[in-house]
Structures are given as C-alpha cells and as structure tokens.
Design a protein around this motif. Sequence first.
Motif, PDB file in Angstrom:
ATOM      1  N   ALA A  23       0.842  -1.203   0.000  1.00 42.46           N
ATOM      2  CA  ALA A  23       0.000   0.000   0.000  1.00 42.46           C
ATOM      3  C   ALA A  23       0.876   1.251   0.000  1.00 42.46           C
ATOM      4  CB  ALA A  23      -0.911   0.015   1.211  1.00 42.46           C
ATOM      5  N   GLU A  24       0.490   2.211  -0.824  1.00 41.09           N
ATOM      6  CA  GLU A  24       1.038   3.564  -0.788  1.00 41.09           C
ATOM      7  C   GLU A  24      -0.154   4.500  -0.725  1.00 41.09           C
ATOM      8  OE1 GLU A  24       5.298   3.502  -3.155  1.00 41.09           O
ATOM      9  OE2 GLU A  24       3.637   4.560  -4.063  1.00 41.09           O
ATOM     10  N   ALA A  25      -0.148   5.386   0.243  1.00 45.10           N
ATOM     11  CA  ALA A  25      -1.261   6.319   0.447  1.00 45.10           C
ATOM     12  C   ALA A  25      -2.591   5.574   0.542  1.00 45.10           C
ATOM     13  CB  ALA A  25      -1.299   7.367  -0.658  1.00 45.10           C
ATOM     14  N   GLY A  26      -2.550   4.353   1.100  1.00 41.83           N
ATOM     15  CA  GLY A  26      -3.758   3.556   1.277  1.00 41.83           C
ATOM     16  C   GLY A  26      -4.270   2.892   0.011  1.00 41.83           C
ATOM     17  N   ILE A  27      -3.495   2.933  -1.077  1.00 40.04           N
ATOM     18  CA  ILE A  27      -3.906   2.376  -2.367  1.00 40.04           C
ATOM     19  C   ILE A  27      -2.989   1.201  -2.692  1.00 40.04           C
ATOM     20  CG2 ILE A  27      -4.158   2.862  -4.842  1.00 40.04           C
ATOM     21  CD1 ILE A  27      -4.511   5.858  -4.028  1.00 40.04           C
ATOM     22  N   PRO A  28      -3.563   0.029  -3.092  1.00 40.83           N
ATOM     23  CA  PRO A  28      -2.711  -1.118  -3.418  1.00 40.83           C
ATOM     24  C   PRO A  28      -1.843  -0.863  -4.656  1.00 40.83           C
ATOM     25  CG  PRO A  28      -5.055  -1.719  -3.573  1.00 40.83           C
ATOM     26  CD  PRO A  28      -4.980  -0.275  -3.212  1.00 40.83           C
ATOM     27  N   HIS A  29      -0.572  -1.254  -4.563  1.00 38.73           N
ATOM     28  CA  HIS A  29       0.423  -1.062  -5.624  1.00 38.73           C
ATOM     29  C   HIS A  29       1.234  -2.340  -5.822  1.00 38.73           C
ATOM     30  CE1 HIS A  29      -0.279   3.216  -4.870  1.00 38.73           C
ATOM     31  NE2 HIS A  29       0.472   3.515  -5.913  1.00 38.73           N
ATOM     32  N   ARG A  30       1.905  -2.422  -6.971  1.00 39.22           N
ATOM     33  CA  ARG A  30       2.937  -3.432  -7.242  1.00 39.22           C
ATOM     34  C   ARG A  30       4.124  -2.719  -7.868  1.00 39.22           C
ATOM     35  NH1 ARG A  30       1.722  -8.766  -8.903  1.00 39.22           N
ATOM     36  NH2 ARG A  30       3.980  -9.103  -8.713  1.00 39.22           N
ATOM     37  N   ALA A  31       5.309  -3.198  -7.564  1.00 37.98           N
ATOM     38  CA  ALA A  31       6.522  -2.689  -8.206  1.00 37.98           C
ATOM     39  C   ALA A  31       6.603  -3.300  -9.602  1.00 37.98           C
ATOM     40  CB  ALA A  31       7.749  -3.064  -7.381  1.00 37.98           C
ATOM     41  N   MET A  32       7.094  -2.513 -10.548  1.00 40.90           N
ATOM     42  CA  MET A  32       7.256  -2.970 -11.939  1.00 40.90           C
ATOM     43  C   MET A  32       8.564  -2.427 -12.477  1.00 40.90           C
ATOM     44  SD  MET A  32       3.406  -2.540 -13.497  1.00 40.90           S
ATOM     45  CE  MET A  32       3.506  -3.942 -14.623  1.00 40.90           C
ATOM     46  N   ARG A  33       9.089  -3.102 -13.506  1.00 41.63           N
ATOM     47  CA  ARG A  33      10.337  -2.646 -14.135  1.00 41.63           C
ATOM     48  C   ARG A  33      10.300  -2.935 -15.627  1.00 41.63           C
ATOM     49  NH1 ARG A  33      16.198  -4.067 -11.799  1.00 41.63           N
ATOM     50  NH2 ARG A  33      15.514  -2.370 -10.434  1.00 41.63           N
ATOM     51  N   ARG A  34      10.973  -2.056 -16.387  1.00 37.31           N
ATOM     52  CA  ARG A  34      11.190  -2.271 -17.816  1.00 37.31           C
ATOM     53  C   ARG A  34      12.631  -1.924 -18.133  1.00 37.31           C
ATOM     54  NH1 ARG A  34      10.751   0.782 -22.882  1.00 37.31           N
ATOM     55  NH2 ARG A  34      10.294  -0.735 -24.505  1.00 37.31           N
ATOM     56  N   ALA A  35      13.311  -2.878 -18.768  1.00 41.21           N
ATOM     57  CA  ALA A  35      14.664  -2.606 -19.250  1.00 41.21           C
ATOM     58  C   ALA A  35      14.574  -1.677 -20.453  1.00 41.21           C
ATOM     59  CB  ALA A  35      15.369  -3.911 -19.626  1.00 41.21           C
ATOM     60  N   LEU A  36      15.517  -0.781 -20.575  1.00 35.79           N
ATOM     61  CA  LEU A  36      15.520   0.156 -21.697  1.00 35.79           C
ATOM     62  C   LEU A  36      16.438  -0.335 -22.807  1.00 35.79           C
ATOM     63  CD1 LEU A  36      15.640   3.513 -19.735  1.00 35.79           C
ATOM     64  CD2 LEU A  36      13.665   2.408 -20.756  1.00 35.79           C
TER      65      LEU A  36
END
Length: 165
Positions: A152-165
């Motif tokens: 949770a961030e600011a009470g909102i569910p999140h997931r970490a994500m990544r993209r290689a450039l």
Amino acid sequence: MTPPTPPIARYTVRVAEDPADRQACFAVRRQVFVVEQGVPEDLEYDEYDAHDADTVHVLAVRADDGEPLGAGRLLHGPAAVAKTGADASVGCLGRLAVRKEARGLGIGAALVRAVEGAARARGLSAVDLHAQTHALAFYERLGYAAYGPEFAEAGIPHRAMRRAL
C-alpha cells in the motif's frame, strides 16, 4: 453558464522546462490524486518535486490552447536510489496522471515514453515504478513486468514494476 470544453483533438508531450510547466504538472496531479483518489495532499507532493538534477517532470498539453492534460516524473541518480532501493542505473517513473476527460487518447502511454526517453538520455538501463494495481495491465502493455508482493502507498494497493531500456 461556462462554455463547453473543446474536444481534445491533438496534444503534445514535453519536458517541463520552467516553474509554470511544473505548476501545471502539480495541478494535474492534484486533480487526479488528491481530488479524484483522495490522496492526502501532504503525501502527494514530496522532496523530489523540486526541480533539481535528479528530477525530470513531463507534461502533456492540449495542442490548440496549452491546457494541461497529463503529467509524470522521472527520478534518477540519488533520488531514484532513495525511492526504489535499486542501483543508480535504474530510474523511477512516478506521479503519472492524466485528467479524466483526457483518458483513452494515448496520453498516458506518451508520457511513459517521454519519461523513458529522459531516462535513456541520462544513460539509465531500466525504469522502475510503483503501479496502482488497477493500472497493471496498462504498464504491462508498455513492456513493464511486475515483481514482488502487493503493498500500500497512500492507502492504495500497488505493485513494483520494471522495464529494461
């Protein structure tokens, strides 16, 4: 009676160059995160919003009148390391917001690509972000992959994500 807002036919995306551009970014973020989503204002704005060597703001505006439509932010260098815990070769995309009336026009994707372009220009090898879970599919379509547990961030569910450039 207020005249109707003209339809959004065209827009441009650019790096925020001056205080007026950054204020336009903040206004979009306030509308989307604070007003629509109920994020407390003191959580929405942080020490990374300063215009310094570690922060790049991007802004989408209506082409005909310059009305702000969307915004995003890239953190790099020590700011990105502090925010993500990744090494200095990874940037951090954040605060991506598109006003409700401008959604579905490709503005969010254009903002993400502008942030990625700014990351490439700074020699970064990847971009991380914290996606609200309802936006996972949007970022997946742009090549991002989720990792780690939901949080949770600011009470909102999140997931970490990544993209290689």
